[in-house]
Enzyme design. Structure first.
Site, mmCIF file in Angstrom:
data_model
loop_
_atom_site.group_PDB
_atom_site.id
_atom_site.type_symbol
_atom_site.label_atom_id
_atom_site.label_comp_id
_atom_site.label_asym_id
_atom_site.label_seq_id
_atom_site.Cartn_x
_atom_site.Cartn_y
_atom_site.Cartn_z
ATOM 1 N N ASP A 141 0.829 -1.200 0.000
ATOM 2 C CA ASP A 141 0.000 0.000 0.000
ATOM 3 C C ASP A 141 0.869 1.258 0.000
ATOM 4 O OD1 ASP A 141 -2.704 1.399 0.681
ATOM 5 O OD2 ASP A 141 -1.323 2.076 2.233
ATOM 6 N N GLU B 196 -2.067 -5.405 -3.676
ATOM 7 C CA GLU B 196 -1.090 -4.632 -2.897
ATOM 8 C C GLU B 196 0.010 -5.541 -2.348
ATOM 9 O OE1 GLU B 196 -3.366 -0.676 -1.345
ATOM 10 O OE2 GLU B 196 -3.560 -2.433 -0.062
#
Lengths: 223, 223
Positions: free
Chosen positions: A42, A114
């Site tokens: 992320d 992610e």
């Protein structure tokens, strides 16, 4: 097999296949799962997209760049990428999640995307994951219209009208079609001072209004 | 002169001094100012801190890592770094901001720190800015107690007490000292079941409570 296709689509073949396996392991399957990889992925994604937008749009201010980034890193965008890479087929899920269709759930797929970015960094460093993310987002970034970049159509339309001392638009619901689980909304956007109106369709009132506003902006640009 | 000191403290001498100058230019001074650099600097900071915490705390889950990161990248932490680097002395501000003490304002200083990270990346690449940020944060990361990592002391204390079936703490304000713009709060944290109390001081009630809770945790660990 599935993993080869994912690595091909990522444009990175993992030196350490355990990292790839971990990125594809949901917490319901067991340990080690992909949540810590998702955490760094992320951060990497946000950073790489920020750098890409900074380079691509030298004329945009910080607020517009932030709005653009938010659109690119949100779950929906990551979900689309995960579908493109067919990540769901390679996910390792616990039995309960499997039965309830976890490999199709947008949040699980977005998190796995992610985690794949995080795993790529650990496997090969920042430059490689920057290349991977930038390539995957090429189309989405190319599709951004710099004229309205970072603003949703309703906001852009309102700002244009205010800047030209025109009355603000009136949005009105025309129609709701379809059954409860798959409704389609039709909205009209009336621009009294400009003497025209546009309509928009969408799965929500808001989406329909945005589409109508987008149509109005297109008309204004063609004036 | 001031800029040399900042570059020394950053551990990076800018090949392109214009980037350094821009990072130190507030929007009130004119264009080009540091807001776009701040945008990428924020992304770089979040990413580099995420990577550092991932490596440093292999046992922590995603939620704890996120909480830890939030504490490190918040304005207050960046403000402390800016004070250490004496960034305020080198800031370029418009006259109005100068008169109103803008070079001491935490938000302006924190933004300039992020802009310096962004400028460092543009000047020298990811590895260099990763080194700069990691060095600046060495002490703050070393000061994290892995036992309570990611949780504020009040939360940690509450969880410990619940886990040991003890009554929850009572916090009470003892004293507020100082003038309106520089108040100091004194709070007591009473642990009835454990039979002791601790006090905390801070610039806000919350900060004082956290310090008192931290003291209680230290006492508990020494039991």
């Amino acid at each position: 097999m599935n993993r080869d296709a994912i690595q091909h689509a990522l444009g990175h073949h993992f030196g350490d296949q355990h990292l790839l396996e971990q990125a594809l392991t949901h917490r319901s399957f067991g340990i080690p799962h992909n949540e810590r990889l998702e955490f760094i992925g992320d951060g990497l994604l946000n950073c790489v997209i920020a750098l890409a937008l900074y380079q691509r749009f030298p004329e945009l201010d910080e607020g517009s760049l932030s709005r653009l980034r938010a659109g690119l890193v949100k779950q929906e965008s990551l979900h689309q990428l995960a579908l493109k890479l067919d990540v769901g087929q390679a996910l390792r899920l616990g039995e309960g999640e499997l039965r309830s269709g976890g490999h199709r759930r947008p949040s699980i797929l977005a998190d796995a995307m992610e985690a794949l970015f995080g795993a790529t960094y650990l496997d090969a460093g920042f430059t490689v994951v920057q290349g991977v993310i930038t390539r995957l987002y090429t189309e989405m970034i190319a599709a951004i219209d710099p004229k309205h970049a970072g603003k949703d159509p309703k906001t852009s339309l309102q700002e244009w009208l205010q800047g030209h001392h025109q009355a603000l638009p009136h949005y009105e619901m025309l129609n709701i079609r379809g059954e409860a689980h798959a409704q389609e909304f039709e909205v009209v956007c009336r621009l009294v001072d400009l003497g025209f109106e546009t309509t928009g369709l969408g799965p929500s009132r808001r989406a329909a209004e945005q589409q109508a506003a987008r149509g109005a902006l297109d008309r204004i640009e063609a004036l």
